[in-house]
Design a protein around this motif. Sequence first.
Motif, PDB file in Angstrom:
ATOM      1  N   TYR A  54      47.052  46.730  38.694  1.00  0.00           N
ATOM      2  CA  TYR A  54      47.124  45.994  40.128  1.00  0.00           C
ATOM      3  C   TYR A  54      48.413  45.241  40.128  1.00  0.00           C
ATOM      4  N   GLN A  55      49.652  46.074  40.238  1.00  0.00           N
ATOM      5  CA  GLN A  55      50.953  45.292  40.369  1.00  0.00           C
ATOM      6  C   GLN A  55      50.946  44.271  41.304  1.00  0.00           C
ATOM      7  N   VAL A  60      50.788  34.989  36.645  1.00  0.00           N
ATOM      8  CA  VAL A  60      49.326  35.095  37.082  1.00  0.00           C
ATOM      9  C   VAL A  60      49.142  36.719  36.892  1.00  0.00           C
ATOM     10  N   LEU A  61      47.670  36.908  36.594  1.00  0.00           N
ATOM     11  CA  LEU A  61      47.164  38.323  36.779  1.00  0.00           C
ATOM     12  C   LEU A  61      46.023  38.300  37.649  1.00  0.00           C
ATOM     13  N   SER A  62      45.825  39.059  38.383  1.00  0.00           N
ATOM     14  CA  SER A  62      44.674  39.021  39.752  1.00  0.00           C
ATOM     15  C   SER A  62      44.617  40.710  39.796  1.00  0.00           C
ATOM     16  N   HIS A  63      43.269  40.909  40.499  1.00  0.00           N
ATOM     17  CA  HIS A  63      43.363  42.229  40.819  1.00  0.00           C
ATOM     18  C   HIS A  63      41.546  42.214  41.558  1.00  0.00           C
ATOM     19  N   PRO A  64      41.650  43.495  42.339  1.00  0.00           N
ATOM     20  CA  PRO A  64      40.081  43.380  42.974  1.00  0.00           C
ATOM     21  C   PRO A  64      39.192  43.656  41.834  1.00  0.00           C
ATOM     22  N   TRP A  65      37.736  43.386  42.212  1.00  0.00           N
ATOM     23  CA  TRP A  65      36.934  43.491  41.504  1.00  0.00           C
ATOM     24  C   TRP A  65      35.411  43.375  41.768  1.00  0.00           C
ATOM     25  N   THR A  66      34.446  43.355  41.080  1.00  0.00           N
ATOM     26  CA  THR A  66      33.107  43.385  41.722  1.00  0.00           C
ATOM     27  C   THR A  66      32.450  42.060  41.603  1.00  0.00           C
ATOM     28  N   TYR A  67      32.001  41.421  42.705  1.00  0.00           N
ATOM     29  CA  TYR A  67      31.422  40.174  42.733  1.00  0.00           C
ATOM     30  C   TYR A  67      30.310  39.980  41.691  1.00  0.00           C
ATOM     31  N   LYS A 120      40.399  50.241  31.673  1.00  0.00           N
ATOM     32  CA  LYS A 120      40.476  51.628  32.317  1.00  0.00           C
ATOM     33  C   LYS A 120      40.889  52.013  33.691  1.00  0.00           C
ATOM     34  N   ARG A 121      39.972  51.214  34.595  1.00  0.00           N
ATOM     35  CA  ARG A 121      40.266  51.275  35.973  1.00  0.00           C
ATOM     36  C   ARG A 121      39.539  50.584  36.721  1.00  0.00           C
ATOM     37  N   LEU A 122      40.068  50.108  37.814  1.00  0.00           N
ATOM     38  CA  LEU A 122      39.406  49.098  38.814  1.00  0.00           C
ATOM     39  C   LEU A 122      38.198  49.590  39.274  1.00  0.00           C
ATOM     40  N   PRO A 123      37.290  48.988  39.867  1.00  0.00           N
ATOM     41  CA  PRO A 123      35.839  49.338  40.346  1.00  0.00           C
ATOM     42  C   PRO A 123      36.635  50.173  41.700  1.00  0.00           C
ATOM     43  N   ALA A 124      35.483  51.149  41.957  1.00  0.00           N
ATOM     44  CA  ALA A 124      35.916  52.283  43.100  1.00  0.00           C
ATOM     45  C   ALA A 124      35.583  51.426  44.415  1.00  0.00           C
ATOM     46  N   TYR A 140      38.011  39.569  44.993  1.00  0.00           N
ATOM     47  CA  TYR A 140      39.701  39.405  44.529  1.00  0.00           C
ATOM     48  C   TYR A 140      39.543  38.560  43.451  1.00  0.00           C
ATOM     49  N   TYR A 141      39.673  38.908  42.226  1.00  0.00           N
ATOM     50  CA  TYR A 141      39.472  38.261  40.838  1.00  0.00           C
ATOM     51  C   TYR A 141      40.828  37.601  40.498  1.00  0.00           C
ATOM     52  N   LEU A 142      40.811  36.443  40.203  1.00  0.00           N
ATOM     53  CA  LEU A 142      42.074  35.751  39.311  1.00  0.00           C
ATOM     54  C   LEU A 142      41.860  35.665  38.031  1.00  0.00           C
ATOM     55  N   HIS A 143      42.205  36.659  37.216  1.00  0.00           N
ATOM     56  CA  HIS A 143      42.132  37.131  35.794  1.00  0.00           C
ATOM     57  C   HIS A 143      42.534  35.966  34.960  1.00  0.00           C
ATOM     58  N   ASP A 144      43.958  35.367  35.429  1.00  0.00           N
ATOM     59  CA  ASP A 144      44.542  34.748  34.455  1.00  0.00           C
ATOM     60  C   ASP A 144      45.634  33.759  35.256  1.00  0.00           C
ATOM     61  N   LEU A 145      45.622  32.382  35.188  1.00  0.00           N
ATOM     62  CA  LEU A 145      46.912  31.622  35.977  1.00  0.00           C
ATOM     63  C   LEU A 145      47.044  30.864  34.910  1.00  0.00           C
ATOM     64  N   CYS A 146      48.409  31.002  34.160  1.00  0.00           N
ATOM     65  CA  CYS A 146      48.869  30.555  32.900  1.00  0.00           C
ATOM     66  C   CYS A 146      50.113  29.748  32.981  1.00  0.00           C
ATOM     67  N   LEU A 147      50.454  28.370  32.659  1.00  0.00           N
ATOM     68  CA  LEU A 147      51.827  27.781  32.961  1.00  0.00           C
ATOM     69  C   LEU A 147      51.958  26.954  31.911  1.00  0.00           C
ATOM     70  N   LEU A 148      53.277  27.097  31.277  1.00  0.00           N
ATOM     71  CA  LEU A 148      53.883  26.337  30.289  1.00  0.00           C
ATOM     72  C   LEU A 148      53.781  24.617  30.617  1.00  0.00           C
TER      73      LEU A 148
END
Length: 168
Positions: A44-45, A61-68, A79-83, A88-96
Amino acid sequence: MVLNDVAWRAMTAYDLPAVQGIADTVHVDFFESPEVLAERLKLYQHGCYLLEIGEKPAGYVLSHPWTYASLPPLNTLLKRLPAEPDTYYLHDLCLLPVARRIGAASRIVEALHKHAVAEGYPTMTLVAVNGSIPFWERHGFAVTDVPELYGKLLSYEETARYMVRRLD
């Protein structure tokens, strides 16, 4: 603090070594392999951004569609995102450290909020770690108890919490 030349831009595969370096520096207790970070970008670019300060990587930041009410396992290939994603899932927000307290995190969270609304998701979800609950609450997220997630949350840390922002 005011810093010049601070900008979020779309992440590319060329950025992955810098992203891994930032992750390894900041998320010492939440390791994810280079393959996992690369897969999130590939899947999910539209949800992957790099923060630059003076053209030097300072966050991502890495984020993508997901399942609630479910979580992608930490450091695991999807392997793949949910069908039929429904959040909308925020997987990681990372700051130095240099990129903190300058408003950069708030800007990307609001940009992702607009994206999630435009895509028609009713919620945004995430796992809050490292004492970040107050930050997420300021952005409309609330701790949400989902008993089925208890074990997975413990795999992050004892104080990890599932948080939800309603978009409707």
